[in-house]
Design an enzyme around this catalytic site. Structure first.
Site, PDB file in Angstrom:
ATOM      1  N   HIS A 262       4.893  -7.430  -0.450  1.00 54.71           N
ATOM      2  CA  HIS A 262       4.629  -8.703  -1.101  1.00 54.71           C
ATOM      3  C   HIS A 262       5.336  -8.781  -2.446  1.00 54.71           C
ATOM      4  CE1 HIS A 262       1.016  -9.649   1.574  1.00 54.71           C
ATOM      5  NE2 HIS A 262       1.331  -8.400   1.895  1.00 54.71           N
TER       6      HIS A 262
ATOM      7  N   SER B 158       7.609   3.609   5.356  1.00 56.19           N
ATOM      8  CA  SER B 158       8.835   4.014   4.681  1.00 56.19           C
ATOM      9  C   SER B 158       8.607   4.060   3.180  1.00 56.19           C
ATOM     10  CB  SER B 158       9.977   3.067   5.042  1.00 56.19           C
ATOM     11  OG  SER B 158      11.210   3.618   4.620  1.00 56.19           O
TER      12      SER B 158
ATOM     13  N   ASP C 270       0.866  -1.178   0.000  1.00 51.43           N
ATOM     14  CA  ASP C 270       0.000   0.000   0.000  1.00 51.43           C
ATOM     15  C   ASP C 270       0.902   1.226   0.000  1.00 51.43           C
ATOM     16  OD1 ASP C 270      -2.020  -1.826   0.324  1.00 51.43           O
ATOM     17  OD2 ASP C 270      -2.846  -0.937   2.146  1.00 51.43           O
TER      18      ASP C 270
END
Length: 303
Positions: A154, A256, A98
């Protein structure tokens, strides 16, 4: 009127920059790493309440777990099943996390931009001449994870990982204000370089997770040790990990940035532009080869 509106914003940006970058960054990051691991449900609840005052977009109702024993558990929370469907088109590279999309587009020879007017060289970010050369005139996407976002990342495609290059550095804030003021910021910060082996030597994708202030660690599920400011081991870490598209690779302990690099035949997907939000599993790049070798035989070019 525009000048009146712009002036307070400018002052706000200056204050943000001063508060997050003119303080002992390493000390504060180490402190956050310690504080976030304190096992105390009531302290975690208070800390999360304070955090929500500053981050209205924190959506804990999406989390599998609703009660947390530490602030770190909240940072690294997992999501309920089905909330991040993975685009299964074989020619699509999905977002690994995200994020808010930062600077993105074509690499100009060996030059990449962290923000308008602030370039850096591929070789400064990726200290591997062979690997950096693959992305000359390729594409890049900067993905900024806000502190309130889902912190796990991911695999963007089916791939294999055989090595992680962990590079020590600073912990500058990676928000847009700092990116407009600190030259070569990503090249100064702690980061990891992860080449994804694809089974197709004409294609290459590399992920560069970049640490920042308060990011106490990067955890990769395929490495035994947490990589953080206390890590004193070798920079080149061998491993043998295979991932299907969308499979979890690891997490940040705080928000981050991940920079995605791809070779020149890839293209940005429609809607991927600076400032746009994107969720893990959504289309990021197109042009991924649809025919691959056997994943068990994936090999580095130098193998």
């Amino acid at each position: 009127m525009m000048k009146i509106l712009a002036q307070p914003l400018s002052k706000q940006e200056q204050l943000n920059f001063l508060l997050t970058n003119r303080i002992p960054r390493r000390w504060l990051t180490l402190f956050m790493g310690w504080y976030s691991q304190i096992q105390s449900p009531w302290l975690a609840k208070i800390s999360i309440r304070v955090w929500q005052w500053f981050a209205e977009d924190l959506r804990l109702q999406d989390a599998k777990q609703q009660e947390f024993n530490s602030l770190g558990e909240c940072f690294t929370r997992q999501l309920k099943d089905g909330l991040r469907p993975i685009n299964q088109q074989s020619d699509i590279v999905v977002s690994p996390c995200d994020a808010i999309v930062g600077a993105c587009g074509r690499v100009e020879g060996n030059r990449v931009f962290q923000a308008k007017g602030f370039p850096y060289e591929l070789n400064d970010l990726i200290p591997d001449v062979r690997l950096a050369h693959k992305y000359r005139n390729g594409f890049f996407v900067t993905l900024r994870l806000k502190s309130s976002m889902y912190h796990r990342f991911h695999a963007p495609v089916d791939c294999q990982v055989k090595q992680v290059n962990y590079i020590s550095g600073d912990t500058w804030n990676v928000n847009p204000v700092a990116l407009k003021r600190v030259e070569k910021l990503f090249c100064k910060n702690e980061r990891a370089v992860i080449e994804l082996l694809l089974g197709d030597k004409s294609s290459s994708i590399t992920l560069v997770p970049v640490a920042a202030i308060l990011v106490a660690s990067m955890k990769f599920h395929f490495l035994p040790k947490v990589l953080d400011l206390r890590y004193k081991g070798p920079n080149l870490l061998s491993c043998h990990a295979r991932f299907n598209k969308g499979q979890e690779m690891g997490y940040f302990q705080h928000g981050s940035t991940i920079i995605v690099f791809a070779t020149e035949h890839y293209q940005l997907c429609q809607g991927v532009a600076q400032g746009s939000p994107i969720k893990m599993g959504e289309a990021l790049l197109q042009g991924h080869p649809t025919c691959h070798g056997d994943p068990s035989s994936f090999a580095d070019d130098g193998a």
